[in-house]
Design an enzyme around this catalytic site. Structure first.
Site, PDB file in Angstrom:
ATOM      1  N   GLY A  26      31.069 -33.579  57.591  1.00 56.25           N
ATOM      2  CA  GLY A  26      32.325 -32.958  56.877  1.00 56.25           C
ATOM      3  C   GLY A  26      33.402 -33.402  57.681  1.00 56.25           C
TER       4      GLY A  26
ATOM      5  N   GLY B 156      37.860 -32.003  58.578  1.00 59.11           N
ATOM      6  CA  GLY B 156      38.912 -30.824  58.330  1.00 59.11           C
ATOM      7  C   GLY B 156      40.222 -31.354  59.019  1.00 59.11           C
ATOM      8  N   GLY B 157      40.979 -30.402  59.399  1.00 57.97           N
ATOM      9  CA  GLY B 157      42.502 -30.486  59.903  1.00 57.97           C
ATOM     10  C   GLY B 157      42.184 -31.397  60.941  1.00 57.97           C
ATOM     11  CG  PHE B 158      40.028 -31.499  65.428  1.00 54.90           C
ATOM     12  CD1 PHE B 158      40.846 -30.941  66.310  1.00 54.90           C
ATOM     13  CD2 PHE B 158      39.084 -32.601  65.793  1.00 54.90           C
ATOM     14  CE1 PHE B 158      40.635 -31.531  67.880  1.00 54.90           C
ATOM     15  CE2 PHE B 158      38.929 -32.912  66.760  1.00 54.90           C
ATOM     16  CZ  PHE B 158      39.522 -32.399  68.048  1.00 54.90           C
ATOM     17  N   GLY B 159      39.881 -33.521  61.974  1.00 58.39           N
ATOM     18  CA  GLY B 159      39.550 -34.754  61.923  1.00 58.39           C
ATOM     19  C   GLY B 159      37.917 -34.776  61.453  1.00 58.39           C
ATOM     20  N   PRO B 160      36.997 -35.749  61.209  1.00 57.99           N
ATOM     21  CG  PRO B 160      36.218 -38.018  61.882  1.00 57.99           C
ATOM     22  CD  PRO B 160      37.431 -37.425  61.843  1.00 57.99           C
ATOM     23  CB  VAL B 161      32.513 -32.456  61.547  1.00 52.45           C
ATOM     24  CG1 VAL B 161      31.678 -31.585  62.257  1.00 52.45           C
ATOM     25  CG2 VAL B 161      33.970 -31.736  61.358  1.00 52.45           C
TER      26      VAL B 161
ATOM     27  CE  LYS C 206      36.839 -29.247  64.431  1.00 45.54           C
ATOM     28  NZ  LYS C 206      37.458 -27.832  64.508  1.00 45.54           N
TER      29      LYS C 206
ATOM     30  CG  ASP D  88      43.519 -22.838  58.694  1.00 39.93           C
ATOM     31  OD1 ASP D  88      43.930 -22.527  57.417  1.00 39.93           O
ATOM     32  OD2 ASP D  88      43.169 -24.066  58.904  1.00 39.93           O
TER      33      ASP D  88
END
Length: 810
Positions: A499, A501-506, A520, A617
């Site tokens: 996955g 998200g806003g942080f980056g890839p997981v 993350k 969020d």
């Protein structure tokens, strides 16, 4: 001429009687075909042929006249008719038979005695009876449908055993909403030791009421006793449970659904709907053996499972549920053991249990104390001050603690004498606990002051982003080597990508210990940077709650910044509820459990944790599901701490996800705990409807999801909001309560929105009186131009993109 006229009137009179009888009876000369029905005398019930759901097969059934989709009994459950040529008649032998187009018998009442004047009648109780036309009373029934229940228990029906014939009357679920054949679930009265009601999935126990204690079945005390009267009969001929409506106009039923839920429903004429007033299993603690042997389940605690006093976890299956609880120290029967009293419980299942129904509680204690195999005892009968003796010699299985202690019973558990605490020692122990708590609180307070002072001085000293060494000093969690994480994720391969998200890839990773983790990785082009990284690490390291994702550690090496979390095998909530194929995997019961988990998690952040946290969020994609589908709030990169008397804060940099942010935050940059409450309300309406608020537009009025839900609520059509895949599993009264709570959470003005403590109370207590919601924020209709603009925004802010955005108020 007069005699002819009189004869004509006499003929019409008997013809009318004949027609009236024909409305609810069948005789050897009177039958019904497919398309014709019998109607009970007061038009309460109707019997005829039907096709369930989308099926084309034909079945003979009984349903409520006011609700023809509510079928309460089916004759040929496992032998449907494939056309519309079915006929219900009485055979020459006197049996009630169902024939197909070739006159083959599809179903029969199968009575053993031939009757000269048989008649079948549909009674106003919903009972189809076969009797001799000249006999009266229920004792003369040759056969009755009440002796052969389908999936529904009507008022007056018996659930239990005929001890003379050995016949058991129990409910069996439909296989599906389109198929009334025998399903997997049964609802039946178990009469081992003491009667108690079980829900079975095949031969596996799914849930139970607890034993009959002379007043009620343990665990369901007082449930709607103002609406119906329950009766329990135990004599030499039969053992059974039944209920009767206290108010005859009240139409009610109980049933076992094809998904395994037991439901009690009441018909509401005003809305022409069934109101779901009770369901089981109602929460996680209702599931049989949820907390394993010698454990107790308390739904109002986190975690919900703990070992009984005198026991400790023997092994750990996951963070919330021990696989078994074992003695903390062995019993010493010869030297003398003692008993600890636990109150407000559903008593353990009656496995390895003996009963003496003449003993007093004192005699029971004495007998149990002398028997070294006796592990616990309790009164078997709570009526008349209590009597009877139940003694357990094996493990104590399926205990739950009731929030309302009057709903439970007392259980006395055997422990070594050294573990017995006298009243004096107990008071002393409490004083010590209070003193230690006060001292600990003072130490924590000064520690926090020191940390705040240290952080302020450090911030004043630094003008640029801290270097790696300073970052490591600020992080109080386990630090992993980059090589360790690279090996665990197969060098961050695409095959391990789960996955973004806003942080980056997981990435999914497997540590050398075999433990699975989610990694993350801060991306170079992420809108979040070192500040958000440190923020998330420091926050989550301080937070401990079963509904918050657990942080194992971090990695800071060169330009790499990684967060290592517990792995959530079932991904995020949006993966299910917004996908038509996967949405059906989450039943209403499961969704409600998720809602309650997230509500408790937010309550912890806002009120019960050491620091008051505003998540900022909260959304479906930030709610992760573990192996048991327990929800956990994740992604704390945008979260903020409120200290002291802070009630709200204002920022020029508005961050979050469009569709979940509150009006005051989006427009003015003002956020508070009520901002999270708004986001929770959006999430709640989304999980009910299976629709995203962002980009939703109703074709008739063009409102977003919040506006659409509010319009339906005001038109008393709120049930139309529910996702179609939940139609069979939902508890309508619970859905309506959730819709109302969701609308209260998304009201335009923050002061109108409830606190999360109130939200949890409203969701968990069906007796709570709820206010009427006011107009939600972002309710106003949008023009086609605005809708096109919104659609463009939705394209720019996909679930896998960066969730930070700077918005300007319009």
């Amino acid at each position: 001429m007069g005699s002819i006229y009189f004869f004509f009137l006499f003929f019409l009179f008997f013809l009318r009687i004949e027609l009236i009888l024909a409305a609810d009876t069948i005789t050897p000369t009177r039958f019904i075909r497919d398309g014709e029905t019998l109607v009970s005398s007061r038009e309460s019930f109707e019997l005829g042929f039907f096709s369930p759901g989308n099926s084309t097969k034909r079945y003979l059934g009984i349903w409520y006249k006011k609700s023809n989709k509510t079928v309460v009994w089916v004759a040929n459950r496992n032998n449907p008719i494939i056309d519309r040529q079915g006929v219900l008649t009485i055979s020459n032998y006197g049996n009630l038979v169902l024939l197909n187009t070739t006159n083959s018998i599809i179903w029969s009442s199968n009575t053993s005695r031939k009757v000269e004047n048989p008649v079948a009648q549909l009674l106003d109780s919903g009972n189809l009876v076969l009797k001799d036309n000249f006999s009266e009373g229920s004792e003369s029934y040759l056969w009755q449908s009440f002796d052969y229940p389908s999936d529904t228990l009507l008022p007056g029906m018996k659930l239990g055993w005929d001890l003379k014939t050995g016949v058991e009357r129990y409910l069996t679920s439909w296989k599906s909403s389109d198929d009334p054949s025998y399903g997997d679930f049964t609802y039946r009265l178990d009469i081992h030791v003491l009667p108690q009601i079980f829900i079975y999935n095949g031969s596996t126990k799914l849930a139970r009421t607890g034993p009959w204690n002379g007043v009620f079945f343990g665990g369901v005390h007082g449930s709607l006793n103002f609406v119906f009267e329950k009766t329990f009969v135990h004599n030499e001929n039969e053992i059974y449970y039944r209920y009767e409506s206290l108010n005859n106009p009240v139409i009610m039923l109980t049933k076992i659904t094809h998904s395994g839920s037991f439901q009690r429903l009441i018909w509401k004429d005003r809305g022409s709907i069934w109101d779901f007033v009770f369901s089981a299993p109602h929460d996680l603690c209702d599931y049989y053996g949820k907390c394993s042997a010698n454990g107790v389940c308390s739904i109002d605690k986190a975690p919900i499972c703990e070992c009984l006093q005198g026991f400790i976890p023997g092994s750990q299956q996951n963070q919330t549920s021990p696989t078994t609880c074992v003695r903390s120290s062995p019993l010493d029967c010869r030297s003398g053991d003692r008993f600890i009293k636990l109150t407000g419980l559903r008593l353990p299942d009656l496995v390895e249990t003996s009963l003496n129904d003449t003993m007093s509680l004192q005699e029971c204690e004495s007998k149990c104390l002398k028997d070294c195999s006796c592990k616990a005892y309790a009164n078997s009968n709570s009526s008349g001050g209590g009597r009877g003796c139940l003694m357990w010699s094996g493990d104590l299985i399926d205990i739950r603690k009731h929030v309302n202690e009057s709903s439970g019973q007392d259980l006395y558990i055997r422990v070594p004498a050294s573990e017995q605490v006298s009243d004096l020692n107990e008071n002393r122990r409490r004083k010590i606990i209070v003193a230690v708590s006060v001292i600990s609180g003072i130490l924590i307070f000064f520690s926090l002051l020191f940390c705040i002072w240290k952080k302020i001085t450090k911030k004043a000293r630094l003008t640029t982003v801290q270097d790696n060494k300073e970052e490591e000093e600020d992080v109080n969690v386990h630090l992993f080597d980059l090589s360790t994480i690279a090996t665990a994720t197969n060098n961050f391969s695409r095959e391990n990508l789960i996955g973004a998200g806003g942080f980056g890839p997981v990435y999914k990773g497997t540590l050398s210990t075999g433990e699975e983790v989610a990694v993350k990785r801060l991306s170079n082009n992420s809108g979040q940077g070192a500040e958000e990284f440190r923020n998330e690490v420091n926050l989550i390291a301080k937070l401990q709650h079963r509904n918050l994702v657990g942080l194992f550690g971090s990695c800071i090496q060169g330009e790499e910044r990684l967060l290592i979390y517990e792995y959530m095998p079932n991904k995020s909530l949006d993966y299910f509820i917004f996908d038509q194929k996967k949405a059906g995997l989450l039943t209403w019961r499961r969704r409600f459990d998720i809602v309650m988990g997230i509500a408790r998690g937010l309550l912890y952040l806002h009120q019960d944790s050491k620091l008051q946290i505003i998540h900022r969020d909260l959304k479906a994609s930030n709610i992760l599901l573990d192996n048991d589908l327990n929800p956990k709030i994740s992604d704390f990169g945008l979260a903020r701490i409120f200290r002291g008397d802070d009630k709200e804060a204002t920022t020029k940099r508005v961050v979050g996800t469009y569709g979940y942010m509150s009006p005051e935050y989006t427009i003015d940059g003002t956020f508070s705990v009520k901002s999270d409450v708004f986001s929770f309300g959006v999430f709640l309406l989304e999980i009910i409807s299976g629709k995203k608020n962002r980009g939703f537009s109703h074709p008739a009025h063009h409102h977003n999801l919040l506006g659409h839900a509010w319009l339906l609520w005001n038109e008393t059509r709120a049930l139309e909001l529910i996702d179609s895949c939940l139609a069979d599993s939902c508890v309508q009264s619970q859905v309506l309560r959730c819709v109302q709570v969701g609308l209260l959470c998304v009201q335009k003005f923050p002061d109108d929105r409830p606190a999360m403590s109130t939200v949890v109370f409203m969701l968990a207590n069906k007796e709570a009186i709820l206010a009427q919601p006011r107009q939600p924020g972002f309710f106003t209709e949008r023009s086609s131009v605005e809708m096109h603009s919104t659609s463009r925004k939705a394209e720019l802010h996909t679930d896998n993109s960066v969730t930070i955005s700077t918005l300007e108020g319009r």
